[in-house]
Design a protein around this motif. Structure first.
Motif, mmCIF file in Angstrom:
data_model
loop_
_atom_site.group_PDB
_atom_site.id
_atom_site.type_symbol
_atom_site.label_atom_id
_atom_site.label_comp_id
_atom_site.label_asym_id
_atom_site.label_seq_id
_atom_site.Cartn_x
_atom_site.Cartn_y
_atom_site.Cartn_z
ATOM 1 N N PHE A 108 0.803 -1.213 0.000
ATOM 2 C CA PHE A 108 0.000 0.000 0.000
ATOM 3 C C PHE A 108 0.846 1.278 0.000
ATOM 4 C CE2 PHE A 108 -2.271 -3.350 2.404
ATOM 5 C CZ PHE A 108 -3.229 -3.629 1.449
ATOM 6 N N ALA A 109 2.146 1.137 -0.230
ATOM 7 C CA ALA A 109 3.030 2.302 -0.231
ATOM 8 C C ALA A 109 3.020 3.042 -1.563
ATOM 9 C CB ALA A 109 4.459 1.883 0.115
ATOM 10 N N ALA A 110 2.561 2.397 -2.629
ATOM 11 C CA ALA A 110 2.437 3.011 -3.952
ATOM 12 C C ALA A 110 3.744 3.616 -4.464
ATOM 13 C CB ALA A 110 1.330 4.062 -3.945
ATOM 14 N N PRO A 111 4.845 2.874 -4.442
ATOM 15 C CA PRO A 111 6.087 3.421 -4.986
ATOM 16 C C PRO A 111 6.002 3.566 -6.500
ATOM 17 C CG PRO A 111 6.351 1.088 -4.564
ATOM 18 C CD PRO A 111 5.008 1.472 -4.004
ATOM 19 N N ILE A 112 6.726 4.542 -7.018
ATOM 20 C CA ILE A 112 6.848 4.691 -8.471
ATOM 21 C C ILE A 112 8.189 4.094 -8.875
ATOM 22 C CG2 ILE A 112 6.952 6.297 -10.402
ATOM 23 C CD1 ILE A 112 5.241 8.214 -8.799
ATOM 24 N N ILE A 113 8.147 3.020 -9.634
ATOM 25 C CA ILE A 113 9.349 2.290 -10.020
ATOM 26 C C ILE A 113 9.312 2.075 -11.525
ATOM 27 C CG2 ILE A 113 10.654 0.145 -9.741
ATOM 28 C CD1 ILE A 113 9.241 -0.157 -7.001
ATOM 29 N N ASP A 114 10.378 2.505 -12.212
ATOM 30 C CA ASP A 114 10.477 2.334 -13.666
ATOM 31 C C ASP A 114 9.240 2.853 -14.382
ATOM 32 O OD1 ASP A 114 12.977 1.128 -13.334
ATOM 33 O OD2 ASP A 114 12.090 -0.881 -13.159
ATOM 34 N N GLY A 115 8.743 3.998 -13.924
ATOM 35 C CA GLY A 115 7.644 4.655 -14.610
ATOM 36 C C GLY A 115 6.270 4.096 -14.347
ATOM 37 N N ALA A 116 6.138 3.270 -13.297
ATOM 38 C CA ALA A 116 4.837 2.687 -12.971
ATOM 39 C C ALA A 116 4.558 2.824 -11.487
ATOM 40 C CB ALA A 116 4.786 1.213 -13.385
ATOM 41 N N VAL A 117 3.283 2.988 -11.136
ATOM 42 C CA VAL A 117 2.840 3.023 -9.740
ATOM 43 C C VAL A 117 2.444 1.609 -9.350
ATOM 44 C CG1 VAL A 117 1.245 4.019 -8.084
ATOM 45 C CG2 VAL A 117 1.991 5.379 -10.053
ATOM 46 N N TRP A 118 3.089 1.091 -8.290
ATOM 47 C CA TRP A 118 2.872 -0.279 -7.850
ATOM 48 C C TRP A 118 1.952 -0.308 -6.624
ATOM 49 C CZ3 TRP A 118 5.435 -4.967 -9.431
ATOM 50 C CH2 TRP A 118 6.256 -4.812 -10.549
ATOM 51 N N GLY A 119 1.275 -1.432 -6.463
ATOM 52 C CA GLY A 119 0.521 -1.629 -5.239
ATOM 53 C C GLY A 119 -0.777 -2.364 -5.462
ATOM 54 N N ARG A 120 -1.283 -2.962 -4.389
ATOM 55 C CA ARG A 120 -2.553 -3.667 -4.460
ATOM 56 C C ARG A 120 -3.686 -2.681 -4.732
ATOM 57 N NH1 ARG A 120 -2.626 -7.410 -6.117
ATOM 58 N NH2 ARG A 120 -2.224 -9.098 -4.640
ATOM 59 N N GLY A 121 -4.464 -2.990 -5.727
ATOM 60 C CA GLY A 121 -5.560 -2.124 -6.121
ATOM 61 C C GLY A 121 -5.174 -1.048 -7.110
ATOM 62 N N SER A 122 -3.904 -0.963 -7.478
ATOM 63 C CA SER A 122 -3.497 0.087 -8.404
ATOM 64 C C SER A 122 -4.260 -0.028 -9.720
ATOM 65 C CB SER A 122 -1.986 0.038 -8.645
ATOM 66 O OG SER A 122 -1.570 -1.239 -9.109
ATOM 67 N N GLY A 123 -4.260 -1.227 -10.300
ATOM 68 C CA GLY A 123 -4.987 -1.417 -11.544
ATOM 69 C C GLY A 123 -6.446 -1.748 -11.330
ATOM 70 N N ASP A 124 -6.720 -2.513 -10.293
ATOM 71 C CA ASP A 124 -8.074 -3.036 -10.080
ATOM 72 C C ASP A 124 -8.652 -2.481 -8.799
ATOM 73 O OD1 ASP A 124 -10.344 -4.526 -10.475
ATOM 74 O OD2 ASP A 124 -9.433 -6.438 -9.949
ATOM 75 N N LEU A 125 -9.224 -1.288 -8.842
ATOM 76 C CA LEU A 125 -9.259 -0.395 -9.983
ATOM 77 C C LEU A 125 -9.137 1.055 -9.532
ATOM 78 C CD1 LEU A 125 -12.274 0.402 -9.253
ATOM 79 C CD2 LEU A 125 -12.963 -1.059 -11.153
ATOM 80 N N LYS A 126 -8.152 1.309 -8.675
ATOM 81 C CA LYS A 126 -8.023 2.660 -8.133
ATOM 82 C C LYS A 126 -7.459 3.645 -9.149
ATOM 83 C CE LYS A 126 -8.131 1.141 -3.360
ATOM 84 N NZ LYS A 126 -7.471 1.018 -2.044
ATOM 85 N N ALA A 127 -6.786 3.144 -10.185
ATOM 86 C CA ALA A 127 -6.373 4.042 -11.265
ATOM 87 C C ALA A 127 -7.601 4.601 -11.963
ATOM 88 C CB ALA A 127 -5.487 3.304 -12.259
ATOM 89 N N GLY A 128 -8.608 3.753 -12.197
ATOM 90 C CA GLY A 128 -9.810 4.209 -12.874
ATOM 91 C C GLY A 128 -10.607 5.195 -12.052
#
Length: 419
Positions: A108-128
């Motif tokens: 849940f720290a949401a680090p930005i690594i190599d141009g991407a935001v990582w973490g549980r729920g990042s894609g499914d679906l908190k980005a949306g």
């Protein structure tokens, strides 16, 4: 007023990248594994209130588990657009162990690594969810005022996996309020499941079947006194695989492929004895237009025809009811609709190569709108479903920001703008 031809360029220039990314990372930071939606809803209430949304409300669909919704009223002579997304995520079991000692260790720290935001729920679906809210903020920054209304509804209980959850309780509550007139009915819905900024006007249906085969136990030395449930299960599985081939040969959908069933589990056996009981589980994929009731009846018929001994009993259970008692229905709207074209074009302008019209290889909750309410709905959002629910879940920063711009452009084009 006509939407300006340079709309996407204006929006891109006005975008506050840091603020949009901070909104997204903050969303990931609010752990909301199914059942704990309230933690994320509190964050959303703060951010939605800051956007000056009208009629901002929360209500519990189950004790301690709220939905949240609100709207931005337009000038009053345009259509009503609704963005929907689920607030809950799947679990993080094994995540910390998998990434121990690295920047990704905290899910849940949401680090930005190599141009991407990582973490549980990042894609499914908190980005949306974040992109849809940031899009409204972007329209404000670009001084674009709307004729139509933009509404947001973020609901819980979409994900499966946690005990006694994952039956779409959140959206059932929301849809009931729309049917009752307590929430205004939308003209078009964007469900923000991850699509890599493609537009999905069609999705699969599904159901899960648990099949219990019961025979009679007997000591191994006198097997003739028993009824072998495992032997019967062999015949059942052969019949099911044959049935899968048959349904796959019936038709192919241009966006979601062919129907099939997959046997996902088998358990049974005894200790030095004829096995009395065996259970197997399967999942059936359906195409738009296929009936869940008919598909389930066909499976039951195939299984019963494979069990020739009348003393061996077969029982069926369907544990994953969603918008149907047996499972989730497939859904489809006409991809030639003007709204679909507007959204597709907006995403293509925001990021080259995106905005492709495809089909959803997953089931989510748009059928509650398409099939139950008769309201057209699509899926579209940043994120890649292929890395969701895994230790690799992440969203490319540039894709996310393009989603913000694309959503903002679509809102303006669909709802219309005032002077």
């Amino acid at each position: 007023m006509t939407v300006p031809n340079d709309l996407v360029a204006r929006l891109t220039e006005a975008l506050d990248r840091d603020a949009a990314i901070a909104l997204f990372r903050g969303a990931i930071g609010r752990q909301s594994i199914t059942g704990n939606e309230a933690n994320f809803v509190a964050y959303l209430r703060e951010k939605m209130s800051g956007l000056g949304l009208n009629n901002l409300e929360t209500a519990e669909f189950l004790p301690g588990r709220p939905n949240i919704w609100g709207e931005r009223k337009g000038a009053g002579d345009g259509p009503r657009l609704l963005f929907v997304g689920h607030t809950d995520t799947v679990h993080v079991d094994g995540w910390r162990e998998h990434w121990a000692g690295t920047e990704r260790e905290d899910p849940f720290a949401a680090p930005i690594i190599d141009g991407a935001v990582w973490g549980r729920g990042s894609g499914d679906l908190k980005a949306g969810i974040s992109a849809s809210l940031a899009a409204l903020s972007l329209l404000d920054m670009a001084s674009i005022n709307l004729r139509g209304d933009v509404a947001f509804a973020f609901i819980g209980d979409e994900e499966s996996g946690e005990p006694d959850t994952g039956v779409s309780a959140g959206i059932k509550d929301l849809v009931s309020r729309i049917e009752a007139g307590a929430i205004a009915r939308p003209d078009f819905v964007v469900y923000v499941e991850p699509t890599r900024l493609s537009v999905y006007p069609a999705q699969i249906g599904f159901f899960i079947a648990d099949i219990t085969i019961t025979g009679k136990s007997a000591y191994f030395g006198v097997p003739e006194l028993g009824k072998d449930a495992l032997r019967a299960s062999h015949a059942v599985m052969s019949a099911l695989w044959k049935h899968s081939d048959e349904i796959a040969a019936r038709a192919e959908h241009k966006h979601v492929g062919r129907s099939f069933l997959l046997i996902t589990g088998l358990a049974g056996g005894g200790y030095i004895a004829v096995p009395e009981r065996c259970t197997l589980s399967l999942i059936r994929k359906l195409l738009p237009g296929e009936s869940l009731d008919t598909a389930a009846a066909e499976i039951e018929a195939a299984v019963r025809s494979a069990v020739t001994d009348p003393e061996i009993k077969v029982e069926f259970a369907y544990p994953a009811g969603r918008d149907h008692a047996l499972g989730g229905t497939a859904a489809e709207i006409d991809e030639g609709r003007a709204e679909v074209g507007l959204l597709s074009a907006s995403m293509a302008e925001a990021l080259s190569g995106r905005g492709v019209i495809e089909g959803a290889p997953f089931w989510s909750e748009s059928p509650f709108f398409v099939n139950r309410l008769g309201v057209p709905a699509v899926y579209c959002a940043p994120g890649d479903i292929r890395n969701c629910h895994t230790y690799e879940e992440r969203v490319e920063v540039e894709e996310y920001l393009a989603g913000v711009v694309g959503f903002a452009a679509f809102i303006a084009r669909y709802c219309g703008v005032t002077a």
